[in-house]
Scaffold this active site. Structure first.
Site, mmCIF file in Angstrom:
data_model
loop_
_atom_site.group_PDB
_atom_site.id
_atom_site.type_symbol
_atom_site.label_atom_id
_atom_site.label_comp_id
_atom_site.label_asym_id
_atom_site.label_seq_id
_atom_site.Cartn_x
_atom_site.Cartn_y
_atom_site.Cartn_z
ATOM 1 N N ASP A 100 0.982 -1.198 -0.069
ATOM 2 C CA ASP A 100 0.110 -0.114 0.192
ATOM 3 C C ASP A 100 0.799 1.366 -0.048
ATOM 4 O O ASP A 100 1.945 1.281 0.826
ATOM 5 C CB ASP A 100 -0.877 -0.001 1.268
ATOM 6 N N ASP A 205 -2.848 4.716 -2.401
ATOM 7 C CA ASP A 205 -3.575 5.298 -1.737
ATOM 8 C C ASP A 205 -4.323 7.001 -2.367
ATOM 9 O O ASP A 205 -3.297 7.688 -2.613
ATOM 10 C CB ASP A 205 -3.277 5.490 -0.411
ATOM 11 N N GLU A 258 -6.282 3.950 -5.771
ATOM 12 C CA GLU A 258 -7.629 4.460 -5.282
ATOM 13 C C GLU A 258 -7.729 5.936 -5.447
ATOM 14 O O GLU A 258 -6.895 6.685 -5.363
ATOM 15 C CB GLU A 258 -7.588 4.186 -3.666
ATOM 16 N N HIS A 327 -11.352 -2.472 3.101
ATOM 17 C CA HIS A 327 -11.292 -2.064 4.617
ATOM 18 C C HIS A 327 -11.953 -0.663 4.813
ATOM 19 O O HIS A 327 -11.990 -0.087 6.030
ATOM 20 C CB HIS A 327 -9.843 -2.059 4.933
ATOM 21 N N ASP A 328 -12.278 0.119 3.843
ATOM 22 C CA ASP A 328 -13.125 1.202 3.780
ATOM 23 C C ASP A 328 -14.704 1.257 3.599
ATOM 24 O O ASP A 328 -15.493 2.210 3.828
ATOM 25 C CB ASP A 328 -12.527 2.181 2.819
HETATM 26 C C1 NOJ Z 1 -7.967 5.683 1.917
HETATM 27 C C2 NOJ Z 1 -7.586 4.534 2.522
HETATM 28 O O1 NOJ Z 1 -8.260 3.483 2.010
HETATM 29 C C3 NOJ Z 1 -8.270 4.745 4.109
HETATM 30 O O2 NOJ Z 1 -8.325 3.488 4.992
HETATM 31 C C4 NOJ Z 1 -7.572 6.074 4.648
HETATM 32 O O3 NOJ Z 1 -8.342 6.424 5.795
HETATM 33 C C5 NOJ Z 1 -7.345 7.177 3.783
HETATM 34 N N1 NOJ Z 1 -7.285 6.715 2.391
HETATM 35 C C6 NOJ Z 1 -6.203 8.000 4.251
HETATM 36 O O4 NOJ Z 1 -5.136 7.599 3.830
#
Ligand code: NOJ
Length: 564
Positions: A100, A205, A258, A327-328
């Site tokens: 990541d 990210d 992402e 995970h989000d």
């Molecule tokens: C996206 C990540 O997937 C998330 O978990 C994180 O809180 C934010 N970016 C900030 O890095």
């Protein structure tokens, strides 16, 4: 390209598997030796790539997405020697690992940031510092009106420097300054470090917001205000091209970005192979078809809307990163599946298994590279916490605070947080029916879902009808059928409850290969409309219910037909 024909398994290390083999044995916190002990399970699933959420040194303000040293490991997860062993053990099983890459921001405990607090330091310009404004009453105010991703402020005043610094996420996550070439050089070194250690790429990210073109006020917005000054900017594209040309292209690796609030037109640029930026990206639209204000407030689900959005992306991009969970997000069986509310007809949980399989069929019959999040393969459900006090997620806490400020009653706040909190997906993996679901011998850092005795890996392993074995079967099928991976996506029909689409391709022997997929997102048995029934002639390859196909879709069923 190996990453096109592969399936990725995402590990969120702190919730995956705890072990006794770190400096903090059985501390209720998953770790790298724990991952090593489960590599065979990942291999058996049929996935060939692991995406490892951050394991770097971090004070954990945002569960590792706040990095204080990119080149070292958080001792709670183990050591660099453990990480090297993980690369070696994965390689031995022909599993690749992608790391990541969190480079929009660092932790405020990173050495660069600590040094940058001194206005004279060469590190000052690594971050975005600004003097702020003075209002009519002579009071100090932040430099602009931007609002953050965690429902809070974006500027923090630093007494030591007498200026504000920008943080689009938590105040412990200061944003880096990509107008400074030294920052880009640092990132190149981080990439090389991990690629040389054995990484096969990166999940990047929030990678479409790293370059801040200007710091002017943003247009009024209910979600994140100010985004037009930093989302998908020219400078952002240029940074990605530089990283690709100078570093990534020298290795056999891939990147998946992402990309927050990404629109198709931006996405096409980011993934255009000739521009050399990203190999693929995560868009969010499909998971927001039943949500308002990004993903926070629920609204009615309609299969028609989901098919419409999926079609846009399947046809609009040459290659998609496919995902239903990470995970989000929340658990897909509790989101689009039969567990989505507790007012369903029949016995609670009656269609849990079938709908989990139907959703597997959905993800694994689309064009692109599928990503499976830990626990998805056994149909894990949203958490069963009873109050905000049990929630750990920094985003949910920020949201709660903001809603409270607006006078939203507690019960409603909890309803929305329960539906959207990222902790839904962060509860420990349910390995077996022993205490703490076999995740830890200590006290888990986040509550284990109380349904672990019913939903767990061990009980599904030898059950031919389990969700796990359905995933295994579909993954194996996808590996053998080029058409399911590369074939064209053809939407056929959808209404509020069902959707039908096809996958088609011309094989090397010049014969067309064709599949028809039909999915039922409801508690009703539904007849396939007469005008489409001819598309279903052929062999039933599999179905979520395991029943024979008679022209109707059973509640929550999904079917895959190979047309002849
Ligand atoms: C996206 C990540 O997937 C998330 O978990 C994180 O809180 C934010 N970016 C900030 O890095």
């Amino acid at each position: 390209m190996w990453w096109k024909n592969n399936i990725v398994y995402q590990i969120y290390p702190r919730s995956f598997q705890d072990s006794a083999e770190t400096e903090f044995p059985n501390d209720g916190f998953g770790d790298i030796p724990g991952i090593i002990s489960r590599l065979d399970e990942i291999k058996e699933l049929g996935t060939g790539v692991i995406w490892l959420s951050p394991v770097y040194k971090s004070p954990d303000a945002d569960n590792g997405y706040d990095i204080s040293d990119y080149l070292d490991i958080n001792p709670k997860f183990g050591t660099m020697a453990d990480m090297e062993k993980l690369f070696a053990e994965a390689k031995r099983r022909d599993l690749k690992i992608i790391m990541d890459l969190v480079i929009n921001h660092t932790s405020d405990e990173h050495e660069w940031f600590k040094k940058s607090r001194d206005p004279k330091s060469p590190y000052r310009d690594y971050y975005i510092w600004c003097p702020g404004k003075i209002d009519k009453r002579g009071r100090r105010q932040p430099p602009n009106n931007w609002t953050g991703f965690f429902a809070g402020e974006t500027w923090e005043y630093d007494e030591q420097s007498g200026e504000y610094y920008l943080h689009l996420f938590d105040k412990k996550q200061p944003d880096l300054n990509y107008k400074n070439p030294s920052v880009i050089e640092e990132v190149k070194n981080i990439l090389r470090f991990w690629l040389d250690k054995g990484a096969s790429g990166f999940r990047c990210d929030v990678i479409n917001i790293i370059y801040k073109t200007s710091l002017e006020d943003g247009k009024k917005s209910l979600t994140v205000q100010g985004m037009e000054h930093y989302k998908s900017q020219e400078g952002n594209h240029a940074v990605l091209q530089e990283l690709r040309r100078i570093v990534l292209d020298k290795y056999d690796c891939f990147t998946v970005g992402e990309t927050v609030f990404v629109e198709l037109e931006d996405a096409k640029l980011l993934c255009d192979e000739s521009r050399k930026e990203l190999n693929m990206l995560f868009f969010f639209d499909h998971l927001e078809v039943d949500r308002r204000v990004a993903r926070f407030i629920p609204k009615k689900f309609r299969a028609r809307k989901l098919l419409e959005v999926m079609t846009k992306w399947q046809k609009g991009l040459d290659w998609c990163a496919l995902y239903l969970e990470n995970h989000d997000q929340t658990r897909i069986v509790s989101h689009f599946g039969a567990e989505r509310n507790n007012k369903f007809p029949g016995k609670p949980g009656q269609y849990w298994q079938r709908s989990a399989k139907m959703l597997a069929l959905f993800e694994l019959t689309l064009r692109g590279t599928p990503f499976i999040f830990q626990g998805q393969e056994i149909g894990m459900t949203n958490f069963d916490f009873t109050g905000i006090e049990e929630v750990n997620d920094v985003e949910s806490r920020g949201l709660n605070k903001l809603m409270k400020k607006f006078g939203i009653p507690k019960a409603l706040r909890w309803k929305w947080i329960k539906a959207s909190s990222r902790d839904n997906n962060r509860t420990p993996v349910q390995w077996d029916d022993s205490e703490n679901a076999g995740f830890t011998k200590g006290k888990p850092w986040l509550g284990v879902n109380s349904n672990y005795k019913k939903i767990n890996y061990a009980s599904q392993k030898n059950d031919p009808n389990s969700v796990l074995n359905f995933y295994k079967k579909l993954i194996a099928l996808r590996k053998e059928n080029r058409c399911l991976v590369h074939g064209d996506f053809i939407p056929i029909h959808a209404d509020n409850r069902i959707m039908i689409y096809q996958r088609k391709c011309v094989t090397s022997s010049a014969e067309a290969e064709e599949y028809t997929i039909a999915l039922n997102f409801s508690y009703r048995k539904i007849r396939i409309p007469k005008k489409f029934i001819s598309l279903f002639s052929g062999t039933l390859i599999t179905s979520a219910s395991g029943e024979q196909w008679d022209g109707s879709l059973l509640p929550w069923d999904g079917i895959l037909i190979k047309n002849n």
